[in-house]
Structures are given as structure tokens and as C-alpha cells.
Design an enzyme around this catalytic site. Structure first.
Site, PDB file in Angstrom:
ATOM      1  N   GLU A   1       2.795  12.299   4.395  1.00  0.00           N
ATOM      2  CA  GLU A   1       1.565  12.390   5.181  1.00  0.00           C
ATOM      3  C   GLU A   1       1.554  11.148   6.055  1.00  0.00           C
ATOM      4  OE1 GLU A   1      -1.371  12.020   6.875  1.00  0.00           O
ATOM      5  OE2 GLU A   1      -2.556  11.508   5.100  1.00  0.00           O
TER       6      GLU A   1
ATOM      7  N   LYS B   1       2.136   3.386  -6.462  1.00  0.00           N
ATOM      8  CA  LYS B   1       2.068   2.047  -5.863  1.00  0.00           C
ATOM      9  C   LYS B   1       0.968   1.985  -4.790  1.00  0.00           C
ATOM     10  CE  LYS B   1       3.955  -0.175  -2.383  1.00  0.00           C
ATOM     11  NZ  LYS B   1       2.920  -1.161  -2.016  1.00  0.00           N
TER      12      LYS B   1
ATOM     13  N   GLU C   1       0.150   5.687  17.911  1.00  0.00           N
ATOM     14  CA  GLU C   1      -0.962   5.504  16.982  1.00  0.00           C
ATOM     15  C   GLU C   1      -1.370   4.020  16.963  1.00  0.00           C
ATOM     16  OE1 GLU C   1      -0.333   5.852  12.666  1.00  0.00           O
ATOM     17  OE2 GLU C   1      -2.029   7.223  12.646  1.00  0.00           O
TER      18      GLU C   1
ATOM     19  N   CYS D   1      -5.646   8.252   9.693  1.00  0.00           N
ATOM     20  CA  CYS D   1      -4.486   8.942  10.271  1.00  0.00           C
ATOM     21  C   CYS D   1      -4.911  10.121  11.143  1.00  0.00           C
ATOM     22  CB  CYS D   1      -3.533   9.387   9.175  1.00  0.00           C
ATOM     23  SG  CYS D   1      -4.350  10.281   7.859  1.00  0.00           S
TER      24      CYS D   1
END
Ligand code: NDP
Length: 488
Positions: free
Chosen positions: A267, A193, A398, A301
């Protein structure tokens, strides 16, 4: 004339002409269907969503939204295909994976343009980084397909079964390659997906997969939003989940798969520390800082979003950094001169803006270049925050945008403690002239990858993954085969 006036005069006389990449060779359909069992099929409930160009808010295409019923069909197709695919000679499997790599290379320009149109990243990056690395990943794992017995001597590796793979919007084709290549090379079948805001290159990949002659059902691509992803995660006939995305969704997936026997790799996010010692080559380090945080608008990331500069060179580094960000070109992602493209979505832009407000409210000092942002689309100027401390939210959380939090340090022990003091553990960078310092820090930093005198370098042969809230499991290299095999 003062030095500043001189610099401004120089800049004004050196504006770049436009250098847009042509879109003439790109054919984008008005509507895209789901790729299930080797065919493009309409979604059972007939629902579609729009994908738009984040640099001008214009609609690009309508894309099918897969519901639970479609996911059921895709998993069934993957299960049916598993028997023949998993028992096919490794050498033959490798040929298909190799063919996909070659086809990506042949259509690289097309992929690069679509990636920049759909996601907002500068064409320079999609053309020189995303697409070549995606092809590279398929080439690399094609090589392993008939050598699994060597990768795992005396262990008789077997494929796991049907893998559900959910990928984010920051590196759409590259993340699809990271997920698909090792799964196929090891004999698994897949339901993938893509992210809601960037489905187009995965759908173009589906066309290539069809063209490669890969047996029907080995790869199924279902587009949709979070609910589609959740249907894959919760499907009882899926044997393995591989997810890249936010830590929040990662935690939800970990809970959902706990006790089900499904294998899982996550991840997730990061808050990478980029550490500059006084003995570093300062000009190179400044370029490295720019690349670490502004590459792909900071939607990375493993971005170096926390900068640590040794106190003795802090003034110099910050001065050079400000000077350098003044020269960054922000604008049309399809222009070959562009350094910083569009923010991927309105939602992400709002997240970044909120963090900038939080930084200001926390008392940090901000620096942004004086630049004119385009009128339409999603844009954020590169941002530096100085005078921040460990407890600031812009240091701990983040942001996933072009925002850098800068701190200083005096000793190695101090910077190690500060660098490790976040919930994440994905990446770090060390800039120094001393090899011994590099080796010492690589042992001490809690990060899955530590770059030395460089940043954001990726290679298919090298494992990538995190610690702590950055997730677990590795992608890339020999390590990247582990999540897709089981042993007797
Ligand atoms: P998400 O984690 O929501 O998205 C990642 C993928 O997971 C997308 O394909 C998404 O679908 C899908 N997804 C969303 N909800 C579920 C669910 N419940 N079950 C299964 N799959 C799901 O990231 P966001 O796009 O919301 O970004 C939010 C933040 O996440 C960013 O600000 C950034 O901090 C971080 N992030 C980190 C990434 C990384 O590489 N580590 C990548 C992307 C984001 P859909 O796109 O359709 O919602």
C-alpha cells in the site's frame, strides 16, 4: 469599512481560548523494550533511539532498536506460536481479537493522547478518527474469524504462516490495526515493525495484547528503523510481507521478495484527484477540499492533493478556499481547537519545503494564510498552488504535506485524462449534483477508491488499496482477508 477590514475585525474578535487535552492520565515510560514471545525484552545489541514530540522537539522516550538478531528471535517466536494458533477453533481466535478491540476502546483516550504526542496529529483526529477506526477494525475482523468458510465457500481457506508487517508514521495505531486484525482472524502469526518516529502506540498495543491473554508469540512487535524492516523482509522464515509506506521502499521490497515465494501486499503513495463540477454544492465541496488535503497535515497516502475545478466555478471555489484556509487553526496538536498539527519529522518538513520551492521555481502562484507558526517543532502553513500544469512536479509527485495543486478543466473527458495522468492510482473524489456523472467517473478513474461528494472516509468493511505505483492488494472488508489465506 471595507469588506476585508470587516472580516479582519471579525476574526480578531473571535480568537479561541486554549482547550488542551489533559495528559495527566498518560504514563509514558522512560524506556521501551521489544515485544517478543509475549514479553518485553531488551534488544540483543543494547541499542536504543529517541522518539520526540514533533510539536516541541522534546524527547518523549527511548525505544529499543531491533537488529537482525532480534528479528530472528521474533520470527522464531511467531513460527513456534503458529502451530497452535492456526489450528485453534476460529470462534476462540475471534474472542481474542474481540478482546483486543474492547481494550482499545477502554483505553481510547490514552491512545489518542499518545498518538498526538508522538506523531503531531490534532487530538480531534486521533480521538475521533484514528482510535475508533482501529478498534472498529479489530471488531470487524473478530467477526470473520469463525466464518472463513463462508467468506470463501468450498475453498477451505488456510492461514499462510508468519506475516512480516511494516507500517508508516502517518496513522500508527490504525495501520497496526489494519495489518494485525485480518492476519490474526485468519490464523497467522505476526512480526510487526512500527515506524521509527511513531512507535509508542504500537508499544501500548503490545501491553494490551499481553493483557488480552493472546498466546505468546502470536504477535511480536519490533521497533527500529529501515534496517529492521529490511531484516523482516529478507528473513527466510517469513511467509508474507504486508507493507505500507513510500513507493521507493515498496519497489525495493518487491525486488527483495521476487522469486522467494513470499506473498506480498503493498500500500504505497498516491496523488489523489479531487474533482469539483460546476453543479456541485460549492460550500460543501470547499469543506471537502479542506478535509481532503489538510486532514492529518496532508500526511495521507489517499489525500486529495490535486484539485480539479470546472472552469466556470474556479474563481468562486478558489476565493472560498482562500477564505476558508485563513480560518484554519495551526498549532498545539493536543488543543481540541487545532485543525492542523505538527509535521511528523524534520526530514518530512524538509521534503515539503523542498516541494514548495520547486513549485515556486516552476512558476506556480502560491497562497498561504498569514499565520504565526509556533517557535519550536515542525510546522508548515497550509499551502495552495494555482496556475499549475500537468507537467509540474508538484502535480506529479507525492508531497505528503499540506500542499494543494489546483488546476481547472472544461469537459468530463479532459478531467478524466488529467486525473489519470500520474504514476499513482490510489484515490479520487467527485463532487457533483448528478448521480450519472458520479457513476461514469467511478468507472473511468484509475483509483482504488473513489469518494462521491465526500473525501477521506474510511470503514473497516470497505476494501482499500491502489493501482499502478500505489501498490496492490486490498486491506479492509472481505477483500482484506485474501492476502492472509491460501487454498489447497
Ligand atoms: P518509508 O517508506 O521509508 O517508511 C515506511 C516504513 O517502512 C517505516 O516503518 C520504515 O521504517 C520502513 N522502511 C524504511 N526502509 C525500509 C526498508 N529498506 N525495508 C523495509 N522497511 C523499510 O517512508 P518515509 O518515512 O521515508 O517517508 C517518505 C515518503 O514516503 C513520504 O514523503 C511519503 O511520500 C511516503 N509515505 C507514504 C505513506 C503511505 O501511507 N503511502 C506512508 C509514509 C510515507 P522507518 O520509519 O524506521 O524508517
Amino acid at each position: 469599512m471595507s469588506k476585508k477590514e470587516n472580516t479582519n475585525k471579525f476574526k480578531a474578535s473571535w480568537t479561541y481560548d486554549k482547550a488542551p487535552e489533559s495528559t495527566d492520565h498518560i504514563q509514558i515510560k522512560k524506556q521501551y523494550e521489544l515485544f517478543i514471545d509475549g514479553k518485553f525484552v531488551k534488544p540483543v545489541k543494547g541499542k536504543y533511539f529517541d522518539t520526540t514530540n514533533p510539536s516541541n522537539d522534546k524527547k518523549i522516550a527511548r525505544v529499543a532498536e531491533a537488529t537482525k538478531e532480534d528479528v530472528n528471535k521474533a520470527v522464531k517466536a511467531a513460527r513456534n506460536a503458529f502451530k497452535n494458533w492456526s489450528t485453534l477453533d476460529g470462534k476462540e481466535r475471534g474472542k481474542y481479537v474481540f478482546r483486543i478491540a474492547r481494550l482499545i476502546q477502554e483505553r481510547a483516550r490514552e491512545f489518542a493522547v499518545i498518538e498526538s504526542l508522538d506523531g503531531g496529529k490534532p487530538i480531534r483526529e486521533s480521538r475521533d478518527i484514528d482510535i475508533p477506526l482501529a478498534a472498529n477494525h479489530f471488531f470487524y475482523y473478530a467477526g470473520w474469524a469463525d466464518k472463513l468458510e463462508y467468506a470463501f465457500p468450498n475453498k477451505k481457506p488456510k492461514p499462510i504462516g508468519v506475516a512480516g508487517q511494516i507500517i508508516p508514521w502517518n496513522f500508527p495505531l490504525l495501520m497496526a490495526a489494519w495489518k494485525l486484525a485480518p492476519a490474526l482472524a485468519t490464523g497467522n502469526t505476526v512480526v510487526l515493525k512500527p515506524a521509527e518516529t511513531t512507535p509508542l502506540t504500537a508499544l501500548r498495543l503490545a501491553e494490551i495484547i499481553q493483557q488480552s491473554g493472546l498466546p505468546d508469540g502470536v504477535v511480536n512487535i519490533v521497533t527500529g528503523a529501515g534496517e529492521t524492516g529490511a531484516s523482516i523482509v529478507n528473513h527466510p522464515d517469513v511467509d508474507k510481507i504486508a507493507f505500507t509506506g513510500s513507493t521507493g521502499v515498496g519497489k525495493y521490497i518487491q525486488k527483495a521478495t521476487a522469486g522467494t515465494g513470499k506473498k506480498l501486499t503493498l500500500e504505497l503513495g498516491g496523488k489523489g484527484a479531487n474533482i469539483i463540477f460546476e453543479d456541485a454544492a460549492i460550500d460543501q465541496a470547499v469543506e471537502g477540499i479542506i478535509n481532503a488535503i489538510f486532514f492529518n497535515q496532508g500526511h495521507v497516502c489517499c489525500a486529495g492533493s490535486r484539485l480539479f475545478v470546472q472552469e466556470s466555478v474556479a474563481d468562486l471555489v478558489i476565493r472560498k478556499l482562500k477564505h476558508r484556509i485563513d480560518t484554519l487553526i495551526i498549532g498545539d496538536p493536543l488543543d481540541k481547537n487545532t485543525d492542523i498539527g505538527a509535521i511528523n519529522s524534520k526530514k518530512q518538513l524538509q521534503t515539503i519545503k523542498n516541494y514548495i520551492t520547486i513549485g515556486l521555481n516552476e512558476g506556480a502562484e502560491i497562497y498561504q494564510p498569514k499565520c504565526t507558526l509556533p517557535k519550536f517543532g515542525n510546522w508548515c502553513a497550509p499551502t495552495l498552488f494555482m496556475n499549475v500544469s500537468q507537467s509540474h512536479r508538484i502535480v506529479q509527485e507525492e508531497i505528503f504535506g499540506p500542499v494543494l495543486a489546483i488546476q481547472t478543466f472544461r469537459t468530463i473527458d479532459e478531467v478524466i485524462e488529467k486525473a489519470n495522468n500520474t504514476p499513482y492510482g490510489l484515490s479520487a473524489g467527485v463532487w457533483t449534483d448528478k448521480g450519472s456523472k458520479i457513476f461514469y467517473l467511478t468507472q473511468k478513474l484509475n483509483a482504488g477508491v473513489v469518494w462521491a461528494n465526500t473525501f477521506n472516509k474510511f470503514d473497516a468493511t470497505s476494501p482499500f488499496g491502489g493501482y499502478k505505483e500505489s501498490g496492490f492488494g486490498r486491506e479492509g472488508g472481505l477483500h482484506g482477508l485474501y492476502p492472509y489465506v491460501k487454498f489447497d
